[in-house]
Scaffold this active site. Structure first.
Site, PDB file in Angstrom:
ATOM      1  N   TYR A 147       0.842  -1.210   0.000  1.00  0.00           N
ATOM      2  CA  TYR A 147       0.000   0.000   0.000  1.00  0.00           C
ATOM      3  C   TYR A 147       0.874   1.256   0.000  1.00  0.00           C
ATOM      4  O   TYR A 147       0.630   2.200  -0.761  1.00  0.00           O
ATOM      5  CB  TYR A 147      -0.902  -0.046   1.233  1.00  0.00           C
ATOM      6  CG  TYR A 147      -1.892   1.089   1.360  1.00  0.00           C
ATOM      7  CD1 TYR A 147      -3.070   1.111   0.611  1.00  0.00           C
ATOM      8  CD2 TYR A 147      -1.661   2.132   2.251  1.00  0.00           C
ATOM      9  CE1 TYR A 147      -3.977   2.156   0.748  1.00  0.00           C
ATOM     10  CE2 TYR A 147      -2.565   3.168   2.401  1.00  0.00           C
ATOM     11  CZ  TYR A 147      -3.730   3.173   1.646  1.00  0.00           C
ATOM     12  OH  TYR A 147      -4.629   4.207   1.786  1.00  0.00           O
ATOM     13  N   LYS A 151       0.964   4.183  -2.914  1.00  0.00           N
ATOM     14  CA  LYS A 151       0.592   5.581  -2.626  1.00  0.00           C
ATOM     15  C   LYS A 151       1.776   6.515  -2.839  1.00  0.00           C
ATOM     16  O   LYS A 151       1.617   7.625  -3.327  1.00  0.00           O
ATOM     17  CB  LYS A 151       0.054   5.695  -1.193  1.00  0.00           C
ATOM     18  CG  LYS A 151      -1.273   4.966  -0.977  1.00  0.00           C
ATOM     19  CD  LYS A 151      -2.367   5.542  -1.860  1.00  0.00           C
ATOM     20  CE  LYS A 151      -3.730   4.942  -1.561  1.00  0.00           C
ATOM     21  NZ  LYS A 151      -4.803   5.516  -2.413  1.00  0.00           N
TER      22      LYS A 151
HETATM   23  P1  NAP Z   1     -13.324   2.437   1.414  1.00  0.00           P
HETATM   24  O1  NAP Z   1     -14.303   2.943   2.396  1.00  0.00           O
HETATM   25  O2  NAP Z   1     -12.809   1.054   1.500  1.00  0.00           O
HETATM   26  O3  NAP Z   1     -13.930   2.705  -0.048  1.00  0.00           O
HETATM   27  C1  NAP Z   1     -13.166   2.346  -1.179  1.00  0.00           C
HETATM   28  C2  NAP Z   1     -13.873   2.792  -2.434  1.00  0.00           C
HETATM   29  O4  NAP Z   1     -13.051   2.450  -3.551  1.00  0.00           O
HETATM   30  C3  NAP Z   1     -15.204   2.114  -2.635  1.00  0.00           C
HETATM   31  O5  NAP Z   1     -16.084   3.005  -3.280  1.00  0.00           O
HETATM   32  C4  NAP Z   1     -14.836   0.961  -3.577  1.00  0.00           C
HETATM   33  O6  NAP Z   1     -15.891   0.511  -4.409  1.00  0.00           O
HETATM   34  C5  NAP Z   1     -13.798   1.632  -4.428  1.00  0.00           C
HETATM   35  N1  NAP Z   1     -12.924   0.689  -5.104  1.00  0.00           N
HETATM   36  C6  NAP Z   1     -12.079  -0.207  -4.547  1.00  0.00           C
HETATM   37  N2  NAP Z   1     -11.438  -0.888  -5.506  1.00  0.00           N
HETATM   38  C7  NAP Z   1     -11.902  -0.416  -6.698  1.00  0.00           C
HETATM   39  C8  NAP Z   1     -11.633  -0.714  -8.046  1.00  0.00           C
HETATM   40  N3  NAP Z   1     -10.752  -1.650  -8.393  1.00  0.00           N
HETATM   41  N4  NAP Z   1     -12.289  -0.026  -9.006  1.00  0.00           N
HETATM   42  C9  NAP Z   1     -13.185   0.931  -8.669  1.00  0.00           C
HETATM   43  N5  NAP Z   1     -13.485   1.247  -7.415  1.00  0.00           N
HETATM   44  C10 NAP Z   1     -12.849   0.587  -6.439  1.00  0.00           C
HETATM   45  O7  NAP Z   1     -12.006   3.358   1.408  1.00  0.00           O
HETATM   46  P2  NAP Z   1     -11.801   4.858   1.930  1.00  0.00           P
HETATM   47  O8  NAP Z   1     -11.290   4.795   3.303  1.00  0.00           O
HETATM   48  O9  NAP Z   1     -12.982   5.698   1.591  1.00  0.00           O
HETATM   49  O10 NAP Z   1     -10.564   5.253   1.012  1.00  0.00           O
HETATM   50  C11 NAP Z   1     -10.697   6.026  -0.169  1.00  0.00           C
HETATM   51  C12 NAP Z   1      -9.304   6.397  -0.661  1.00  0.00           C
HETATM   52  O11 NAP Z   1      -8.622   7.130   0.370  1.00  0.00           O
HETATM   53  C13 NAP Z   1      -8.422   5.194  -0.969  1.00  0.00           C
HETATM   54  O12 NAP Z   1      -7.604   5.475  -2.071  1.00  0.00           O
HETATM   55  C14 NAP Z   1      -7.585   5.041   0.269  1.00  0.00           C
HETATM   56  O13 NAP Z   1      -6.366   4.394   0.009  1.00  0.00           O
HETATM   57  C15 NAP Z   1      -7.392   6.500   0.643  1.00  0.00           C
HETATM   58  N6  NAP Z   1      -7.062   6.685   2.070  1.00  0.00           N
HETATM   59  C16 NAP Z   1      -7.890   6.267   3.069  1.00  0.00           C
HETATM   60  C17 NAP Z   1      -7.530   6.466   4.411  1.00  0.00           C
HETATM   61  C18 NAP Z   1      -8.385   6.034   5.559  1.00  0.00           C
HETATM   62  O14 NAP Z   1      -7.905   6.117   6.694  1.00  0.00           O
HETATM   63  N7  NAP Z   1      -9.622   5.603   5.357  1.00  0.00           N
HETATM   64  C19 NAP Z   1      -6.326   7.099   4.694  1.00  0.00           C
HETATM   65  C20 NAP Z   1      -5.500   7.527   3.660  1.00  0.00           C
HETATM   66  C21 NAP Z   1      -5.893   7.322   2.332  1.00  0.00           C
HETATM   67  P3  NAP Z   1     -16.899  -0.679  -3.903  1.00  0.00           P
HETATM   68  O15 NAP Z   1     -17.740  -0.045  -2.827  1.00  0.00           O
HETATM   69  O16 NAP Z   1     -17.681  -1.040  -5.090  1.00  0.00           O
HETATM   70  O17 NAP Z   1     -16.021  -1.761  -3.377  1.00  0.00           O
END
Ligand code: NAP
Length: 239
Positions: A147, A151
Site C-alpha cells: 500500500y 501511494k
Molecule cells: P473504502 O471505504 O474502502 O472505499 C473504497 C472505495 O473504492 C469504494 O467506493 C470501492 O468501491 C472503491 N474501489 C475499490 N477498488 C476499486 C476498483 N478496483 N475499481 C473501482 N473502485 C474501487 O475506502 P476509503 O477509506 O474511503 O478510502 C478512499 C481512498 O482514500 C483510498 O484510495 C484510500 O487508500 C485513501 N485513504 C484512506 C484512508 C483512511 O484512513 N480511510 C487514509 C489515507 C488514504 P466498492 O464499494 O464497489 O467496493
C-alpha cells in the site's frame, strides 16, 4: 470520481455536487451504495449524477467509464482518483498476489483513469486531476509495504503530470489523508486504533467529510495556482 460508493469517495461526490458539479459515481461492486449516493445528489443538491460500474485496474472497464461519462455529461473537467484498497501484512508474509492486487488498483488504476481522461482535463478551462494518496505513502507503515509503495508512487506521478499539463492551465495535485473513519479502518483492532490516535495531535480520527473539504478546494476556483502539490489532511500528525 472513482470509488465513490462508500467512505471518502462518497463524501467527495456529495460535496462536489453540493457545489453544483455533475458527478459520475464510479464503484466496483457496491451498486446499491453507489445508487444511494446518486439518490442523495439528485434529491439534495443542484448537481446531477449517474452510477458507473468499472474496476479501475481493468482498462476495458475504464473505457466504459469514459463512455458513460461522455454520454451523461460530456467531457470531464475534474477527475478524482480515489478508488483504493489495502491487503495488509508484514513484508515477509505478503506475496506477489497481495503486491499486484494493491498496485494494480491504487497505482495502475490511477494511470488507467488518468490516461483515459487526459485529453478531457487538458482541454478543459478548469481541468483538475486530484489523486488520493495517503499518510502511509508519505511515512510508510508497519504491515503496508504494498500500500505504501502504491501511494508513494502517486507523488512522483502527480508531480510529473502537473509539469506536463502546466501549459494548458490544468492542475494535478494529491491529497494525503491521515487516518479516516471509513470501512478501510474497520478491521483495525481496538488496541492499534488507540495507539494510532495517541499519535495524532488533534486526538481523533478524521472524518470523510474533512477530506472532501480539501478536495473541494483543489477542485475549485480558489486553487488555480496550486499544482504538483500534496495537501496532507491528517490531524497534525508530523512525519
Ligand atoms: P473504502 O471505504 O474502502 O472505499 C473504497 C472505495 O473504492 C469504494 O467506493 C470501492 O468501491 C472503491 N474501489 C475499490 N477498488 C476499486 C476498483 N478496483 N475499481 C473501482 N473502485 C474501487 O475506502 P476509503 O477509506 O474511503 O478510502 C478512499 C481512498 O482514500 C483510498 O484510495 C484510500 O487508500 C485513501 N485513504 C484512506 C484512508 C483512511 O484512513 N480511510 C487514509 C489515507 C488514504 P466498492 O464499494 O464497489 O467496493
Amino acid at each position: 470520481m472513482t470509488g465513490a460508493s462508500r467512505g471518502i469517495g462518497a463524501a467527495i461526490a456529495k460535496e462536489l455536487a453540493r457545489e453544483g458539479a455533475d458527478v459520475v459515481v464510479n464503484y466496483r461492486s457496491s451498486e446499491e451504495q453507489a445508487e444511494s449516493v446518486v439518490d442523495y445528489i439528485e434529491s439534495e443538491t443542484d448537481g446531477a449524477a449517474v452510477t458507473a460500474q468499472a474496476d479501475v485496474s481493468e482498462p476495458d472497464d475504464v473505457e466504459r467509464l469514459v463512455e458513460t461519462t461522455h454520454e451523461a455529461f460530456g467531457a470531464a473537467d475534474v477527475v478524482v482518483n480515489n478508488a483504493g484498497i489495502t491487503m495488509d501484512g508484514k513484508f515477509e508474509s505478503i506475496g506477489r498476489e497481495e503486491w499486484d492486487a494493491v498496485v494494480d488498483v491504487n497505482l495502475t488504476g490511477v494511470y488507467n483513469v488518468t490516461d483515459a481522461f487526459y485529453d478531457d482535463v487538458k482541454s478543459s478551462d478548469a481541468g483538475r486531476f486530484i489523486n488520493m494518496a495517503s499518510i502511509v505513502g508519505e511515512a510508510g507503515n508497519f504491515g503496508q509495504a504494498n500500500y505504501a509503495a502504491s501511494k508513494s508512487g502517486l507523488f512522483g506521478f502527480t508531480k510529473t503530470i502537473a509539469r506536463e499539463l502546466a501549459r494548458s492551465g490544468a492542475t494535478a495535485n494529491c491529497v494525503a489523508p491521515g487516518f479516516i473513519e471509513t470501512d478501510m479502518l474497520a478491521d483495525v483492532p481496538e488496541k492499534v486504533r488507540e495507539k494510532i490516535v495517541a499519535d495524532i495531535p488533534l486526538d481523533r480520527f478524521g472524518e470523510a467529510e474533512e477530506i472532501a473539504d480539501a478536495v473541494r478546494f483543489l477542485a475549485g476556483d480558489d486553487s488555480t495556482y496550486i499544482t504538483g502539490q500534496t495537501l496532507s489532511v491528517n490531524g497534525g500528525k508530523h512525519l
